[in-house]
Design a protein around this motif. Structure first.
Motif: not given
Length: 342
Positions: A171-173, A215-219
């Motif tokens: 899941l890419r957040i 999951s991996a997330c970019i903000i």
């Protein structure tokens, strides 16, 4: 958890944000897009189109031809002692191909989204559905976002609860402009915000969700608007990777001939090294980015040898004195300040 400091006008940070999502579409990952500024549907429609292998080779061939022609034109301008030295590689990863490449001038075709499952979180729609809520002295917008992410992680099986029933996926957040006024946070508008710990609590809980799931997330955060340095230090410590983008738009470097080939700088503040007490240090710290005709590239920053209009070994005063000595004749050679004045 990738923490990206937005540039002043948010142009290149949004492009990097879309690159992260476009890579997830090409790889077949599930997407979760959250925003309080732009609707997630509009963000997904503006994702750059991927370049196939043949197309990418053609693009590289055109760029290489242009570089060779520039080198040929500038061959007589470089000092003869530097002409035979090996050239510095612009890209840090030119020898190996990592990921995919994208055409900024085109948008991704709708057929690529058919095999990809994506979820959206638009703050204005969420606020209209439910009344305001506040959990653990956290901003209501952050609390809603955490509940939405947690629900999707558990329902879609990204926590590994049903490993045999469903094939494992990632899941890419992507969360856009977190911490801005649109999210109901005042850390960008006040030196002493009321909810000073809302953003740090949100990142702490989000980091725990990412550790327990695939999951991996970019903000992206408008860090140039945050005046409180303590908040930035806490946010940096709670992130795995911290990257800052500095755009030349509206600054003195935009007209500086030293940076004429680039559109901004990339500051790598922190590199992830999980389960370790020692932080990783990058071997390349001077990075710059530029937006070409179709490609957005990050390269090593190397400046030309010399761009000064005068000779660096003598000042204008010394040159004037040498000119006077020449006008007085060769007999005045010995009275100069320098032994080489003649």
């Amino acid at each position: 958890l990738v923490f990206t400091e937005e540039d002043k006008y948010g142009l290149y940070s949004n492009l990097l944000f879309k690159y992260f999502l476009a890579e997830g579409v090409v790889c077949g990952h599930d997407l979760f897009v959250a925003s309080a500024k732009e609707h997630p549907d509009h963000i997904l429609k503006e994702l750059p189109a991927p370049l196939l292998d043949d197309t990418y080779r053609n693009e590289l061939g055109e760029e290489a031809t242009a570089v060779k022609s520039e080198d040929f034109q500038d061959s007589m301008k470089i000092a003869w002692r530097y002409q035979n030295l090996p050239k510095m590689e612009d890209s840090p990863t030119t020898s190996t191909k990592f990921g995919h490449y994208y055409d900024v001038s085109k948008t991704m075709s709708p057929e690529l989204f058919q095999s990809v499952k994506w979820h959206s979180f638009y703050l204005h729609e969420e606020l209209s559905l439910q009344p305001k809520m506040k959990i653990c002295n956290m901003n209501s917008a952050y609390a809603r976002l955490l509940q939405s992410i947690q629900r999707i992680i558990y329902q879609e099986g990204f926590d590994g609860s049903d490993p045999q029933k469903k094939q494992k996926n990632i899941l890419r957040i992507g969360i856009q402009s977190l911490g801005s006024v649109l999210w109901g946070d005042d850390i960008c508008s006040s030196d002493t915000p009321e909810d000073i710990n809302s953003l740090t609590k949100f990142l702490y809980v989000l980091r725990g969700l990412l550790r327990k799931s695939l999951s991996a997330c970019i903000i992206t955060v408008p860090a140039h608007l945050i005046q409180n340095k303590a908040i930035m230090e806490r946010v940096t410590n709670l992130s795995d990777m911290v990257v800052g983008l500095e755009s030349f738009i509206g600054s003195e470097r935009e007209t500086n001939p030293l940076y004429k080939d680039y559109h901004g700088l990339v500051h790598v503040h922190q590199i992830p090294r999980l389960n370790s007490l020692i932080c990783d240090v990058s071997d390349t710290k001077d990075l710059a980015f530029r937006l070409k005709r179709k490609l957005f590239t990050i390269e090593r920053l190397h400046l030309p040898p010399d761009l000064s209009d005068t000779v660096s070994r003598a000042s204008k005063q010394d040159l004037a004195e040498s000119a006077k000595l020449l006008s007085s004749g060769c007999g005045a050679m010995a009275i100069g300040k320098k032994h080489l004045d003649f």
